[in-house]
Each structure stands twice: as structure tokens, then as C-alpha cells.
Design a protein around this motif. Structure first.
Motif, PDB file in Angstrom:
ATOM      1  N   TYR A   1      85.967 119.798  25.130  1.00  0.00           N
ATOM      2  CA  TYR A   1      84.657 119.050  24.446  1.00  0.00           C
ATOM      3  C   TYR A   1      82.916 119.126  25.202  1.00  0.00           C
TER       4      TYR A   1
ATOM      5  N   LYS B   1      80.240 121.637  24.995  1.00  0.00           N
ATOM      6  CA  LYS B   1      79.262 121.816  24.182  1.00  0.00           C
ATOM      7  C   LYS B   1      78.241 122.219  24.763  1.00  0.00           C
TER       8      LYS B   1
ATOM      9  N   ARG C   1      77.669 125.730  22.889  1.00  0.00           N
ATOM     10  CA  ARG C   1      76.976 125.196  22.221  1.00  0.00           C
ATOM     11  C   ARG C   1      75.990 125.410  21.899  1.00  0.00           C
TER      12      ARG C   1
ATOM     13  N   GLU D   1      83.858 121.133  16.326  1.00  0.00           N
ATOM     14  CA  GLU D   1      83.575 121.828  17.022  1.00  0.00           C
ATOM     15  C   GLU D   1      84.801 122.354  17.756  1.00  0.00           C
TER      16      GLU D   1
END
Length: 770
Positions: A413, A417, A420, A460
């Protein structure tokens, strides 16, 4: 099917005639068809034969008189019943006669006062003229009101001596219903009841008959049922659907990829009713992807159990989605599937549609691969459990998983991120309310949901899986039900710019719109409370996300390809995406049928409407639950912020619970307030006191209506006196003297000698004339 008849070359073919009828806005007769194709004399016999054949084949249906229409369409004039009101209060109708197996098309009903139709209630029946719209829905113009609402009407019963009355729970339905003692079923004051309107011409209050006693108004079961009945949400499954669900069996491995040895797990809320998705991650050991990650998202294989055209499929399409209330869920699929065979419980084999994704060290997706597999989840965790384990505080369940399973998930993640943050999706801060119930089903507390990094991690992963589904179907040139979110309308942005300027937040509405634009707006908010308000304002300016086979991209997520793939237990759109992937990748014979592929436009409109219905029902139920919780806190003081300014008064959001409340303008202060539309404020003529959007104030809770979930508050002025008290005293005094301002009359203050000049004078005049 009959054989196609021979036709002369100068006459239209059967397909041409069918196309002409299907594209007509209303049913047409032989005369109109003959005129359109210049068919005369003996050739009319030929026309009569092919029309008869089209009816026999089921391609056409006979309407009123000699008219014909495409199968599944509605006549130009029909009798309709009002079945619900949408989120804007617009009546939604359904044809009284509808024998087709598919859901009836949506009918938007326009009411005209000149025809004597002044109000509408669910259950009312009208004769209406229908006009088909490009999206397959119909617009109805009322011709005549046939009957009053016949029920069932949901309302709260109040005893009035031997007899009683029922106040409908719908805020827009103000007409009380009289219940004679013999028709009350022994209902008690404060009970929620279902009522049928008795036949007869009611010039005053209609009479009704109680058909079901739901329970006390404050009971959680009653609160949910209010929304279920008010919005016409199907909450019971037919015997045929139940039979199919009961016949479902566990899945064997067969040709599926075996992922049962993989330490895959689910992470869900504490009160999760179903488990759609399981996740797994680890470092990518490939030297070509240094620092990269592998992630698997496994989704319940609902398509295996719910095949196209089955009773389960028809029921799922009719519902469109599951609806979630604080005390229950109205599932899209029966319990045997939604909570058992399709739900990814731990330590049992479950079939899945899985996607394996490879990401580089910066979270950019390199490639992905779909598979139909079998998993055996090693644990069913809550978000809090996963978060605690990652932060070094594992419990007895997560202790053995913390380092080998949970830590890699958060590691992946952190990489995702980065990508993102670079992509900059719309970053709204919108706190959700959570209703906490005690063991007997009554409300224990109302508070804002806590959001962990674990929430954002799963979110996500799901977004990336959804992107993979859309990209794959695009590459295969297969039909896809995209999740579409178009850029905001420029007109809405004008209002947003005006509000933001009052908050000293800069926003040039003429610039090229990107999600980063709105994120910069959010960054300018001075504190958390302002961020919540600005997030709400930005959300209101956005377009409504919908389902569509046309890929118009997703503005909010800043993604070109996006479809819902990760929740087929509770969303019909996801099930369609699964089926298309199965067909396109050759993963089985239970994929998307040609018929469904051709009807994706209509299905998209249908399930988008059902999604909005669920959202409204869930929000209204949250309001009612919150009202029950606050009912015994009347007269208490709460901190609140102004979230809406209108001529009628001020809307507030209470800090502690997030509850919405309203302060009527007649109760605000000791002044005459003028509405300034441009600046979203109320201005006191005499005192100059101004209330603006985003102002923070102390308010006193004055009234709570559990049936509608509405609350009335007053503004505290620091003197120990409430604006509500002042307004109440003024109305009482005026009522006694016969002056304007008595209950039920419009009240405007007298013209002041020191009337403001210019814009203030014009604004005051406009307010008095409104």
C-alpha cells in the motif's frame, strides 16, 4: 416462429416495419404505417400479414384499439400508479398493466395544477400521457386523477379517544388519515402502522384501515421498515428464488487455479454482513522489478451461482444492490448465497474471480492477470485488528500473521500510495456517522466513524482491481458496465466559487478542471471543521456517478478506465463485469449473454436509479436513528456549523453526531432577516447581524420528529435567551392580537424608517415579495 413471408421488392421488409414501430415515440396503427411506407390498395393485405407475424413472434404488442408497439414498451396513454418519490421529491410511476418479465420502465410524473392535481402520494392512480425518453424511461403528463392513495401508507398512529389518526412518515405527505376503532387492529399511540385507504370520495380527511402493526416508533426495526416501505425496496424473496439459492452447492477445484495454500485474508468492518473480497501481497522477487510488489485481489465468484436468466438473476437485477441499515441489510441475494456460499469466510474453500497485479517500487502497475480460482482464507479481520497488528499491537488472531501476511499488505500500500498521490484523485474529507446499537436493538450511541490506514489500503487495492477489469475488457473489445463520473457542470461551479470567496478561498472557475484543482481548494481550509464543510460543498458541485456501457472516464478518481468489479454480492453492476470477463477470457460458459450485452444501456439506467434509491433510503434511516437518539436531549445545547442558508432559514450540522437540523427564519433573533442569495447569508435589517455559510454557533435542540428524522434548533445568543423563544413569543402575541405572524400566516416585519439603500433595499423588497 412462423416463416418469413415473401414480399415484393417495392414494399418494406418485416425488419423495416419493426424498426419503424420501435423508433416511434408512441404506438402506431396500420394507417400510420401504411402512410409512412406509401402502402396502398391490395398491398395492405401484405402489411396486415407481416404485422400479425410480428405479434406472433413476440416482437410487437397490441395496444389500445388497433395500435401496435415494440414488445416491452408502453402505450401513449396509460393508467399509472405512483410507487415512490425520488430524492428530489419527484413522483415515480409504474404502469398498472405490465406483464413483461423484465422490470417496468421508470416513469417520471409531471403534475399540473391547472388539471386540479395539487399534491401526490404514493399509491395515487392517474390517467397519463406517456412520452418515451432516449434513456428508455418515460415522462408522464397527468390527464386525470383516478383514485386517491389506496395504500399501503406507512405512518405513526395516535389514539384520539375511541378512534385514531395516522400521520404519514413521508415528509412530503402532510395529509393525516382517520382510523375508526374497528379498523385500528388495536394499534397503540406511537406505533408505526401500515394503512390501506378505504374507498370513497374523501372531501376532508381520508379514512383508512390498519393492515399491519410494525412496532413502536423508536424501535430500530420500525425505523428501517419505514424506509423499506417508503421507497418500495423489495425485502422478501419469492419461493422460486429461495429454491434456487437452497439448491446451490459448494464448488470443487476442477479447472480453477488452486490458491488455497496462499495466506490470503479478508479485512472488513466489525459489523460486516458479507465478505466480497480477500487480499494478499508480497515483495516481487524478480530482479527486473527491484522494490516492486505482487498483489492479489480475490472477489467472490457470484457468477458461478447466479447465471443469466435464472430466477436469482432476475431478482438481483430487480433489486440492483443491497441496502444497508444500522440494524439490518436488505440483500441483493438470498442469505444462503450472500452470507454463506459466496461470502469469503475463513477456513473454508470458496470460489473467486481473482486478479494478480504487479507494481513497481513507486506503485505503478506493470501488468496484471485474471484467473478463476479457489481460495481458503486464513483469517477474517476487522480494520482495527489489521491496523493494530501493523502498528505492533497484535491480538491472538493476528499475532502469527503480523509479520508474514499483514506487514506486506501495508508495504504494498505504501508503494501504491505514491502513485495515488501523484495521480491526485479527489481527496474529500467526509466523515460518516455510525449508529451503535445495544443488545436489545436500541440505540446506544451515534458517533463519527474512525478511518484507519487499513481502510485506505483496502480501498486502493479495490480501485486497482477495478481498473484492471475495465482495462482488460477494453483490450478485449468486450462489453463493460463502466462506473462513469463526468466533470462537474460549470453552472454549479459558479455557486461554489461564490461560497468559497466568502471563506477567503481562491478558486478561478474558468480554469481547466482537474481533481488537483479541487484538492488545492481543500488545502486552503483553515481547520478540520472547514475541511469537512468545503468537502461537502465540493461534493455538491460534482456530477452524479452512474453506470454506463460508454466509457466516459471517472473524473473523481482521475482514471480513464474504471468499472466496479469488487462487490458482486451486493452490486449487480459488478456481476455483469464478472460475466463479461468470463466470456472474454474463456473462463467458463456462464459469462455475459448477447442479450444482456445488447441491453447494457437500459440496465445501466435501471441500476443507477436503484443505487440512488438505496442511498436516499439509507440516509433517511440514519436521520431517523439519530433523531431517536437525540429525542431525550431536547433543550440541550450543541455546537454546530451552518451548512445551508435559504430564505426559509438556516440548516445546521451538529458537531457531535453529524445530525442535520433546521432553524426556521421566523425563530431567528429579534430582527427581520433578508436573504442574500449571492453571498449565501441572512442579514438583519435592524441589527446588522449576519449569518453565513460555515459560521459556527451554539444551538439549542427544540423539536425532534422521529417519524421524518427532522430536527428544529434555535440559535443561542449568549444572553440565556433563545431565538426560538423570541419567535415563539412573537407568534403567540401576534396570534392574540390578530396581527400577521400568527401560526399559519406569513409574517414580515414592518418597514423600517432606516431602510438600507441600494442592494440591501432591493434584497429586502425581493424577500417581502417572495
Amino acid at each position: 416462429m412462423t416463416k418469413d413471408i415473401k414480399n415484393p421488392s417495392y414494399l418494406p421488409t418485416k425488419d423495416q416495419v419493426r424498426t419503424f414501430i420501435e423508433e416511434s415515440d408512441a404506438p402506431v396503427g396500420k394507417r400510420e404505417i401504411a402512410k409512412a411506407f406509401n402502402i396502398k390498395g391490395a398491398d395492405r393485405i401484405y402489411l396486415k400479414k407481416i404485422l400479425k407475424e410480428l405479434v406472433t413472434d413476440g416482437a410487437l404488442e397490441k395496444g389500445r384499439g388497433q395500435s401496435l408497439a415494440a414488445a416491452g414498451s408502453l402505450p401513449s396513454v396509460a393508467v399509472i400508479d405512483i410507487i415512490r418519490l425520488d430524492e428530489n421529491g419527484e413522483p415515480i410511476g409504474k404502469p398498472v398493466k405490465w406483464d413483461d418479465e423484465t422490470p417496468a420502465p421508470t416513469i417520471y410524473v409531471g403534475l399540473q395544477k391547472k388539471r386540479g392535481v395539487k399534491a401526490v402520494a404514493v399509491g395515487d392512480r392517474y390517467l397519463a400521457k406517456l412520452a418515451k425518453q432516449p434513456d428508455g424511461s418515460y415522462e408522464a403528463t397527468v390527464i386525470r386523477h383516478l383514485t386517491a392513495a389506496s395504500g399501503p401508507v406507512l405512518g405513526v398512529y395516535t389514539s384520539t379517544g375511541k378512534n385514531g389518526r395516522v400521520q404519514p412518515t413521508d415528509r412530503k405527505n402532510k395529509k393525516e388519515i382517520t382510523i375508526l376503532e374497528e379498523h385500528s387492529m388495536g394499534a397503540q399511540s406511537g406505533e408505526v402502522v401500515l394503512v390501506d385507504i378505504l374507498p370513497g370520495r374523501h372531501f376532508g380527511t381520508p379514512e383508512g384501515k390498519v393492515t399491519e402493526r410494525i412496532g413502536p416508533l423508536g424501535d430500530s426495526r420500525s425505523l428501517s421498515l419505514i424506509a423499506i416501505h417508503a421507497h418500495g425496496i423489495p425485502h422478501e424473496f419469492s419461493d422460486a428464488v429461495k429454491k434456487e439459492a437452497l439448491s446451490a452447492k459448494p464448488v470443487e477445484l476442477a479447472d480453477r487455479t488452486d490458491l488455497r495454500d496462499l495466506p490470503i485474508l479478508t479485512i472488513d468492518p466489525e459489523d460486516a454482513r458479507d465478505r466480497d473480497d480477500a487480499v494478499w501481497a508480497q515483495r516481487d522477487e524478480s530482479p527486473e522489478n527491484a522494490g516492486g510488489w505482487q498483489v492479489i485481489v480475490a472477489i467472490a465468484d457470484v457468477a458461478h451461482y447466479v447465471t443469466s436468466g435464472s430466477e436469482l438473476d432476475k431478482s438481483a437485477r430487480l433489486r440492483g444492490n443491497s441496502v444497508y441499515f444500522p440494524d439490518r441489510v436488505v440483500p441483493m441475494l438470498p442469505h444462503e448465497l450472500s452470507s454463506d456460499l459466496c461470502s469469503l469466510h475463513d477456513n473454508v474453500d470458496r470460489p473467486v474471480m481473482a486478479v494478480k497485479m504487479w507494481f513497481d517500487a513507486n506503485g505503478n502497475k506493470i501488468r496484471h492477470k485474471f484467473m478463476r480460482a479457489l481460495i481458503n482464507s486464513c483469517a477474517s479481520l476487522t480494520y482495527r485488528q489489521a491496523q493494530n497488528a501493523y502498528e505492533g499491537h497484535p491480538d491472538h488472531v493476528t499475532e502469527e500473521l503480523a509479520q508474514t501476511v499483514i506487514k506486506p499488505l501495508f508495504g504494498a500500500y505504501e508503494a501504491l500510495k505514491k502513485a495515488r498521490d501523484k495521480r491526485q484523485p479527489l481527496n474529500l474529507e467526509l466523515p460518516e456517522r455510525k449508529i451503535e446499537l445495544n443488545e436489545d436493538g436500541f440505540i446506544k450511541a451515534v458517533h463519527k466513524k474512525v478511518r484507519f490506514a487499513a481502510h485506505m489500503m483496502i480501498e486502493e487495492f479495490m480501485i486497482q482491481a477495478n481498473v484492471c477489469a475495465a482495462e482488460t475488457l477494453n483490450q478485449l473489445r468486450r462489453p463493460c458496465m463502466f462506473r462513469v463520473h463526468e466533470p462537474p457542470d460549470r453552472e454549479k461551479l459558479e455557486g461554489l466559487q461564490e461560497i468559497l470567496s466568502e471563506m477567503n478561498i481562491s478558486f478561478a472557475k474558468g480554469q481547466v478542471l482537474q481533481t488537483a484543482t479541487f484538492n488545492r481548494i481543500l488545502a486552503q481550509a483553515e481547520n478540520e471543521t472547514d475541511k469537512e464543510l468545503v468537502s461537502t460543498l465540493v461534493l455538491r458541485s460534482q456530477s452524479q456517478a452512474v453506470y454506463s456501457p460508454d466509457n466516459k472516464h471517472h473524473f473523481g478518481l482521475h482514471l480513464k478506465n474504471y468499472a466496479h468489479f469488487t462487490s458482486p454480492i451486493r452490486r449487480y453492476a459488478d456481476l455483469l463485469v464478472h460475466r463479461s470477463l468470463i466470456s472474454g477470457l474463456g473462463l467458463g460458459n456462464d459469462g455475459l449473454t448477447n442479450e444482456d450485452a445488447e441491453n447494457l444501456d437500459d440496465i445501466g439506467v435501471h441500476i443507477s436509479g436503484l443505487e440512488r434509491r438505496a442511498m436516499v433510503a439509507e440516509r433517511q434511516t440514519m436521520d431517523r436513528f439519530t433523531a431517536v437518539f437525540l429525542a431525550n436531549k431536547v433543550n440541550e445545547i450543541f455546537q454546530a456549523k451552518i451548512t445551508g442558508v435559504t430564505r426559509a432559514g438556516l440548516f445546521f450540522s451538529l458537531d457531535e453526531t453529524g445530525a442535520d437540523a433546521f432553524a426556521p427564519i421566523s425563530t431567528i433573533g429579534h430582527d427581520f432577516f433578508v436573504y442574500d442569495e449571492k453571498n449565501h447569508s441572512l442579514f438583519g435589517e435592524r441589527t446588522g447581524v449576519t449569518y453565513r455559510l460555515s459560521d459556527r454557533l451554539a444551538v439549542q435542540l427544540r423539536e425532534v420528529d422521529i417519524a421524518t428524522g427532522s430536527m428544529i434548533v434555535s440559535i443561542e445568543d449568549g444572553s440565556g435567551r433563545s431565538s426560538y423563544d423570541a419567535g415563539a413569543r412573537r407568534r403567540k402575541r401576534n396570534a392574540a392580537s390578530g396581527k400577521p405572524g400568527a401560526p399559519g400566516k406569513k409574517s414580515f416585519s414592518k418597514k423600517k424608517k432606516t431602510m438600507p439603500k441600494g442592494k440591501k433595499r432591493a434584497a429586502a423588497k425581493k424577500a417581502r415579495n417572495t
